[in-house]
Design a protein around this motif. Structure first.
Motif, PDB file in Angstrom:
ATOM      1  N   ASN A 217       0.864  -1.190   0.000  1.00  0.00           N
ATOM      2  CA  ASN A 217       0.000   0.000   0.000  1.00  0.00           C
ATOM      3  C   ASN A 217       0.897   1.237   0.000  1.00  0.00           C
ATOM      4  O   ASN A 217       1.154   1.847   1.038  1.00  0.00           O
ATOM      5  CB  ASN A 217      -0.896   0.003   1.239  1.00  0.00           C
ATOM      6  N   GLY A 260      -1.939  -1.838  -3.709  1.00  0.00           N
ATOM      7  CA  GLY A 260      -3.014  -1.051  -3.118  1.00  0.00           C
ATOM      8  C   GLY A 260      -2.672   0.422  -3.163  1.00  0.00           C
ATOM      9  O   GLY A 260      -1.494   0.799  -3.247  1.00  0.00           O
ATOM     10  N   GLY A 262      -2.589   3.929  -1.282  1.00  0.00           N
ATOM     11  CA  GLY A 262      -2.627   4.524   0.049  1.00  0.00           C
ATOM     12  C   GLY A 262      -2.790   6.033  -0.008  1.00  0.00           C
ATOM     13  O   GLY A 262      -1.989   6.729  -0.637  1.00  0.00           O
TER      14      GLY A 262
END
Length: 335
Positions: A217, A260, A262
């Motif tokens: 992330n 991912g 963030g």
């Protein structure tokens, strides 16, 4: 969690400060069987939302784990602290959180497990001083992390080291943890500069543990402008920044399920790079389906993209949980 933030931002409470280091127990004590990890990597959803939970009070809403919204799938407890022995970390609850006992904290972890959530211990942060720079330090790191997993019931570890990382020894440490805990959840939260090239230490570490890495992330904030995967310079705070930097990871070896996005939960949560949660959703749509893109559009879609992360559940709560209530349901509906 944040780096390069000015003193003025520090004064506003808009930075992720690491907890106070403690040199007491290293988390290797015997725990009840009920505290063993009950979820693990095998149960992390195909598309997941990660939120950092603050073990300190920096002006964001103080909350207990039980108050974290159900929109979060992985809760990263921030942070474990260096003990003074190279590589070794420990964790102590901050009294400011209002827990009457350590048992109550463990009970909250168990309650999250019963909901199918993963709870992991994060190492580092903007002020973190953990260093894994030798074989001995790697061994100490691995033993202290697995000890904390046993003691508290953590499902894994998050690597959020923002002051340097040695790929050789961090890989050694994480492989040792995985050997001891095969179902371990391993997440990483590098800064943007750390994932600009697969030759960077963070990126190398991620690729070295690709066989069991849960998700990277990356922090798409507090970085200023960066190079996107098409070679163009992109300014933070835009959908193009999110998609073109994610593209670098996707084109250089990470599986879509290991990528991912963030972002800060509110403008106060970071020194720069905040985007409205709707922009996070647009970026996920662009990567997964090729829709809602900005100027940059990837040359292929990545429907397996893991999801999103925010700093922090506390700043999210301070802003009325707008981030999680917007991004969480959207992530659940990704293809």
């Amino acid at each position: 969690m944040l780096a390069g933030v000015t003193a003025a931002v520090l004064a506003t409470g808009g930075i992720a400060l690491a907890g106070t280091a403690n040199a007491g127990e290293t988390g290797t004590g015997t725990s009840a069987s009920s505290q063993q990890p009950a979820v693990g990597a095998s149960a992390v959803p195909k598309h997941a939302v990660t939120g950092y939970w603050q073990n300190f009070d920096n002006g964001a809403k103080v909350q207990k784990l039980a108050e974290v919204p159900d929109d979060y799938d992985i809760v990263a407890v921030a942070f474990a602290d260096a003990t003074g022995k190279p590589g070794q970390v420990d964790f102590k609850l901050d009294p400011a959180l209002g827990y009457a006992s350590e048992a109550d904290f463990k009970a909250d972890i168990d309650a999250l497990h019963k909901k199918g959530k993963s709870v992991i211990i994060s190492v580092g942060g903007e002020k973190g001083a953990v260093s894994v720079g030798s074989g001995a330090a790697a061994d100490a790191f691995a033993k202290s992390i697995t000890g904390l997993m046993d003691k508290y019931g953590f499902d894994g570890v998050d690597i959020d080291l923002e002051n340097g990382l040695n790929a050789t020894y961090m890989t050694q440490a994480l492989k040792s943890i995985h050997a001891a805990k095969p179902n371990v959840v391993v997440t990483m939260a590098p800064q943007t500069i750390d994932m600009q090239s697969p030759q960077n230490e963070y990126f190398k570490t991620a690729l070295n543990i690709k066989s069991f890495l849960t998700v990277v992330n990356m922090q798409y904030y507090n970085s200023g402008s960066m190079n996107g995967c098409d070679g163009n310079v992109v300014s933070q705070g835009s959908v193009d920044f999110l998609t073109s930097l994610a593209c670098i990871q996707l084109k250089n070896g990470l599986d879509p399920s290991q990528v991912g996005i963030g972002t800060p939960a509110s403008p106060r949560a970071a020194g720069g790079g905040y985007v409205d949660p709707a922009v996070v959703n647009n970026a996920l749509d662009c990567l997964a389906k090729g829709t809602n893109c900005g100027t940059f559009k990837p040359d292929k879609t990545y429907p397996g993209i893991r999801g999103a992360m925010t700093w922090s559940t506390n700043w999210d709560a301070t802003a009325g949980n707008k981030w999680s209530s917007t991004v969480g349901p959207h992530v659940d509906k990704l293809p």
